[in-house]
Design a protein around this motif. Structure first.
Motif, PDB file in Angstrom:
ATOM      1  N   ASN A  98       0.846  -1.183   0.000  1.00 15.18           N
ATOM      2  CA  ASN A  98       0.000   0.000   0.000  1.00 15.18           C
ATOM      3  C   ASN A  98       0.885   1.237   0.000  1.00 15.18           C
ATOM      4  O   ASN A  98       1.674   1.464   0.907  1.00 15.18           O
ATOM      5  N   GLY A  99       0.763   2.033  -1.040  1.00 16.32           N
ATOM      6  CA  GLY A  99       1.582   3.231  -1.135  1.00 16.32           C
ATOM      7  C   GLY A  99       2.885   2.968  -1.861  1.00 16.32           C
ATOM      8  O   GLY A  99       3.163   1.875  -2.346  1.00 16.32           O
ATOM      9  N   VAL A 100       3.707   3.988  -1.886  1.00 19.43           N
ATOM     10  CA  VAL A 100       4.957   3.969  -2.642  1.00 19.43           C
ATOM     11  C   VAL A 100       6.066   3.337  -1.813  1.00 19.43           C
ATOM     12  O   VAL A 100       6.146   3.537  -0.596  1.00 19.43           O
ATOM     13  N   VAL A 101       6.911   2.557  -2.470  1.00 23.18           N
ATOM     14  CA  VAL A 101       8.062   1.952  -1.797  1.00 23.18           C
ATOM     15  C   VAL A 101       9.028   3.054  -1.387  1.00 23.18           C
ATOM     16  O   VAL A 101       9.369   3.935  -2.182  1.00 23.18           O
ATOM     17  N   ARG A 102       9.469   3.018  -0.159  1.00 23.64           N
ATOM     18  CA  ARG A 102      10.397   4.042   0.322  1.00 23.64           C
ATOM     19  C   ARG A 102      11.767   3.841  -0.303  1.00 23.64           C
ATOM     20  O   ARG A 102      12.333   2.745  -0.266  1.00 23.64           O
ATOM     21  N   LEU A 103      12.316   4.908  -0.858  1.00 26.45           N
ATOM     22  CA  LEU A 103      13.612   4.835  -1.523  1.00 26.45           C
ATOM     23  C   LEU A 103      14.726   5.276  -0.578  1.00 26.45           C
ATOM     24  O   LEU A 103      14.557   6.215   0.200  1.00 26.45           O
ATOM     25  N   PRO A 104      15.882   4.631  -0.645  1.00 26.17           N
ATOM     26  CA  PRO A 104      17.017   5.051   0.179  1.00 26.17           C
ATOM     27  C   PRO A 104      17.685   6.294  -0.401  1.00 26.17           C
ATOM     28  O   PRO A 104      17.428   6.678  -1.549  1.00 26.17           O
ATOM     29  N   GLU A 105      18.522   6.915   0.383  1.00 27.87           N
ATOM     30  CA  GLU A 105      19.332   8.019  -0.132  1.00 27.87           C
ATOM     31  C   GLU A 105      20.333   7.448  -1.140  1.00 27.87           C
ATOM     32  O   GLU A 105      20.992   6.453  -0.878  1.00 27.87           O
ATOM     33  N   LYS A 106      20.442   8.112  -2.282  1.00 28.98           N
ATOM     34  CA  LYS A 106      21.302   7.582  -3.339  1.00 28.98           C
ATOM     35  C   LYS A 106      21.638   8.689  -4.314  1.00 28.98           C
ATOM     36  O   LYS A 106      20.976   9.734  -4.343  1.00 28.98           O
ATOM     37  N   PRO A 107      22.643   8.479  -5.174  1.00 30.09           N
ATOM     38  CA  PRO A 107      22.950   9.471  -6.209  1.00 30.09           C
ATOM     39  C   PRO A 107      21.773   9.597  -7.171  1.00 30.09           C
ATOM     40  O   PRO A 107      21.006   8.654  -7.369  1.00 30.09           O
ATOM     41  N   ARG A 108      21.647  10.738  -7.793  1.00 32.41           N
ATOM     42  CA  ARG A 108      20.571  10.982  -8.733  1.00 32.41           C
ATOM     43  C   ARG A 108      21.087  10.923 -10.155  1.00 32.41           C
ATOM     44  O   ARG A 108      22.111  11.514 -10.484  1.00 32.41           O
ATOM     45  N   ALA A 109      20.365  10.210 -11.028  1.00 28.78           N
ATOM     46  CA  ALA A 109      20.710  10.148 -12.449  1.00 28.78           C
ATOM     47  C   ALA A 109      20.135  11.358 -13.170  1.00 28.78           C
ATOM     48  O   ALA A 109      19.240  12.043 -12.675  1.00 28.78           O
ATOM     49  N   ALA A 110      20.642  11.607 -14.363  1.00 27.00           N
ATOM     50  CA  ALA A 110      20.164  12.741 -15.151  1.00 27.00           C
ATOM     51  C   ALA A 110      18.706  12.559 -15.564  1.00 27.00           C
ATOM     52  O   ALA A 110      17.946  13.519 -15.662  1.00 27.00           O
ATOM     53  N   ASP A 111      18.308  11.300 -15.832  1.00 22.18           N
ATOM     54  CA  ASP A 111      16.923  10.988 -16.201  1.00 22.18           C
ATOM     55  C   ASP A 111      16.294  10.178 -15.076  1.00 22.18           C
ATOM     56  O   ASP A 111      16.905   9.238 -14.554  1.00 22.18           O
ATOM     57  N   GLN A 112      15.053  10.541 -14.739  1.00 23.40           N
ATOM     58  CA  GLN A 112      14.376   9.905 -13.621  1.00 23.40           C
ATOM     59  C   GLN A 112      13.109   9.190 -14.104  1.00 23.40           C
ATOM     60  O   GLN A 112      12.388   9.690 -14.971  1.00 23.40           O
ATOM     61  N   TYR A 113      12.829   8.026 -13.497  1.00 25.27           N
ATOM     62  CA  TYR A 113      11.698   7.220 -13.932  1.00 25.27           C
ATOM     63  C   TYR A 113      10.878   6.709 -12.743  1.00 25.27           C
ATOM     64  O   TYR A 113      11.381   6.594 -11.624  1.00 25.27           O
ATOM     65  N   ILE A 114       9.617   6.385 -13.053  1.00 26.71           N
ATOM     66  CA  ILE A 114       8.707   5.754 -12.106  1.00 26.71           C
ATOM     67  C   ILE A 114       8.462   4.334 -12.599  1.00 26.71           C
ATOM     68  O   ILE A 114       8.220   4.121 -13.781  1.00 26.71           O
ATOM     69  N   VAL A 115       8.501   3.352 -11.699  1.00 27.39           N
ATOM     70  CA  VAL A 115       8.263   1.961 -12.088  1.00 27.39           C
ATOM     71  C   VAL A 115       7.110   1.391 -11.263  1.00 27.39           C
ATOM     72  O   VAL A 115       7.130   1.438 -10.033  1.00 27.39           O
ATOM     73  N   PHE A 116       6.101   0.877 -11.963  1.00 33.12           N
ATOM     74  CA  PHE A 116       5.025   0.109 -11.351  1.00 33.12           C
ATOM     75  C   PHE A 116       5.269  -1.364 -11.675  1.00 33.12           C
ATOM     76  O   PHE A 116       5.678  -1.689 -12.794  1.00 33.12           O
ATOM     77  N   PHE A 117       4.985  -2.253 -10.732  1.00 41.11           N
ATOM     78  CA  PHE A 117       5.135  -3.665 -11.051  1.00 41.11           C
ATOM     79  C   PHE A 117       4.209  -4.539 -10.213  1.00 41.11           C
ATOM     80  O   PHE A 117       3.869  -4.227  -9.076  1.00 41.11           O
ATOM     81  N   THR A 118       3.748  -5.606 -10.840  1.00 40.82           N
ATOM     82  CA  THR A 118       3.037  -6.687 -10.172  1.00 40.82           C
ATOM     83  C   THR A 118       4.009  -7.852 -10.101  1.00 40.82           C
ATOM     84  O   THR A 118       4.311  -8.468 -11.126  1.00 40.82           O
ATOM     85  N   PRO A 119       4.551  -8.178  -8.924  1.00 41.69           N
ATOM     86  CA  PRO A 119       5.615  -9.183  -8.849  1.00 41.69           C
ATOM     87  C   PRO A 119       5.182 -10.570  -9.304  1.00 41.69           C
ATOM     88  O   PRO A 119       5.914 -11.251 -10.016  1.00 41.69           O
ATOM     89  N   ILE A 120       3.980 -11.003  -8.900  1.00 41.97           N
ATOM     90  CA  ILE A 120       3.458 -12.297  -9.346  1.00 41.97           C
ATOM     91  C   ILE A 120       1.984 -12.150  -9.703  1.00 41.97           C
ATOM     92  O   ILE A 120       1.158 -11.820  -8.852  1.00 41.97           O
ATOM     93  N   ASP A 121       1.690 -12.372 -10.967  1.00 44.21           N
ATOM     94  CA  ASP A 121       0.310 -12.424 -11.438  1.00 44.21           C
ATOM     95  C   ASP A 121      -0.099 -13.881 -11.573  1.00 44.21           C
ATOM     96  O   ASP A 121       0.693 -14.709 -12.024  1.00 44.21           O
ATOM     97  N   GLY A 122      -1.332 -14.208 -11.164  1.00 41.68           N
ATOM     98  CA  GLY A 122      -1.824 -15.574 -11.272  1.00 41.68           C
ATOM     99  C   GLY A 122      -1.513 -16.434 -10.075  1.00 41.68           C
ATOM    100  O   GLY A 122      -1.561 -17.656 -10.156  1.00 41.68           O
ATOM    101  N   ARG A 123      -1.242 -15.810  -8.931  1.00 42.51           N
ATOM    102  CA  ARG A 123      -0.813 -16.610  -7.783  1.00 42.51           C
ATOM    103  C   ARG A 123      -1.921 -17.520  -7.249  1.00 42.51           C
ATOM    104  O   ARG A 123      -1.646 -18.482  -6.542  1.00 42.51           O
ATOM    105  N   SER A 124      -3.191 -17.249  -7.598  1.00 40.26           N
ATOM    106  CA  SER A 124      -4.279 -18.107  -7.142  1.00 40.26           C
ATOM    107  C   SER A 124      -4.190 -19.504  -7.735  1.00 40.26           C
ATOM    108  O   SER A 124      -4.775 -20.460  -7.212  1.00 40.26           O
ATOM    109  N   ILE A 125      -3.463 -19.649  -8.860  1.00 38.86           N
ATOM    110  CA  ILE A 125      -3.307 -20.976  -9.475  1.00 38.86           C
ATOM    111  C   ILE A 125      -1.889 -21.520  -9.285  1.00 38.86           C
ATOM    112  O   ILE A 125      -1.510 -22.508  -9.907  1.00 38.86           O
ATOM    113  N   ALA A 126      -1.120 -20.880  -8.405  1.00 38.38           N
ATOM    114  CA  ALA A 126       0.272 -21.296  -8.207  1.00 38.38           C
ATOM    115  C   ALA A 126       0.367 -22.716  -7.680  1.00 38.38           C
ATOM    116  O   ALA A 126       1.209 -23.504  -8.115  1.00 38.38           O
TER     117      ALA A 126
END
Length: 328
Positions: A98-126
């Motif tokens: 629930n909510g955004v994953v907390r990011l650690p302090e780190k160097p910043r790249a020139a280009d920045q991105y947002i990533v959404f992911f579903t780690p496992i889809d279909g787990r009800s039939i696993a």
């Protein structure tokens, strides 16, 4: 069959490099992000393939099985570990949290991105050894900050920079689009590399499969019921060989329909007014893929890629397949 000469084999790495060269001013930051997702998927598939064995061992020891019922948590940790430290990742959102994953302090790249992911889809039939998958989506960070702001996470899906999924089936396949067609890569387990096996995928202009949870038909609205009847019992030659095929894993159902030609549908439950599939984690990424492959995705009323999200866990109905079927 004669083996393909290695000089002509294209890997995920070489394909990423080729696309990067199309952009002379590219710094390689986006390419590194895609590579990292590919690497994470190799770790996830290793856990998926031994999950059933571990589950059996735990059961034989008299303990309550934790795997594969918790494989989604393992995959979630793998994806986070692979991406959270990347200087180019300004925001990371998992469907398991629930909510955004907390990011650690780190160097910043020139280009920045947002990533959404579903780690496992279909787990009800696993536990039935069904085909599982991972879905991911990448957006550019529009606010320009090293840590994304609220508006960065609520962009309409047409603004995706990349989308893809990994299918953990009889073989492991990564399907990816960066807005220049759809390509499929099959993991060669002997060398540990993704090999380009399906170049420029286009969904066939036919309907061999109709994928929907037909047990829920009484809870669909009337247009959805009529549409299902047309696909599976229509008099047109186009539908004579259409058959119902529903696995219960969105990635597996979508992948089959993408290659063979077919429609996937998950309408609103009229009894509860609820939708199941999430716009930013599932519908949006697959909509980008299907449109790049010549198809279309809608809610039945609105193009999926045009929807402006109001919340990160927003759910919507989904109808996705060949453009001829989906267009109003």
């Amino acid at each position: 069959m004669a083996a393909v000469p290695w000089s002509k084999v294209r890997t995920l790495e070489s394909t990423i490099g080729k696309e990067q060269r199309l952009h002379p001013h590219s710094r390689g930051i986006f390419s590194d992000l895609v590579r990292r997702i590919g690497l994470a998927s190799k770790v996830v598939v290793a856990n998926v393939k031994r999950a059933a064995l571990l589950d059996r061992s735990i059961a034989m020891a008299g303990e309550r099985p934790a795997v594969p019922s918790q494989i989604h948590l393992v995959a979630n940790d793998v994806m986070k570990s692979a991406l959270v430290w990347m200087p180019s990742v300004a925001g990371l959102v998992s469907s398991e949290e629930n909510g955004v994953v907390r990011l650690p302090e780190k160097p910043r790249a020139a280009d920045q991105y947002i990533v959404f992911f579903t780690p496992i889809d279909g787990r009800s039939i696993a536990e039935a050894n069904g085909s599982l998958g991972t879905i991911f989506s990448v957006y550019r960070c529009i606010s320009g900050y090293s840590t994304a702001r609220h508006e960065d996470f609520l962009q309409p899906p047409y603004k995706q920079a990349a989308a893809g999924y990994v299918l953990y089936g009889s073989s492991t396949m990564l399907v990816l689009t960066t807005g220049h067609g759809v390509h499929g890569f099959t993991l060669d387990p002997e060398i540990g590399e993704y090999i380009l096996s399906h170049e420029n995928i286009l969904i066939p202009d036919k309907v061999r499969c109709f994928s929907a949870n037909r047990a829920k038909t009484p809870y669909w609205d009337e247009p959805s019921q009529r549409f299902a009847t047309l696909l599976t019992g229509g008099a047109e030659p186009r539908y004579e060989k259409t058959s119902s095929r529903y696995i219960g894993s969105l990635v597996a159902d979508f992948h089959r329909n993408l290659l063979y030609g077919g429609v996937f549908m998950y309408p609103t439950n009229q009894a509860t007014g609820e939708d199941k599939l999430r716009l930013l984690f599932e519908c949006g990424p697959l909509a980008m893929i299907i449109e790049q492959a010549g198809g279309l995705a809608t809610t039945g009323r609105e193009r999926i890629l045009d929807i402006r999200p109001t919340e990160m866990q927003q759910t919507v109905p989904l109808v996705i397949g060949p453009r001829r079927e989906i267009e109003p």
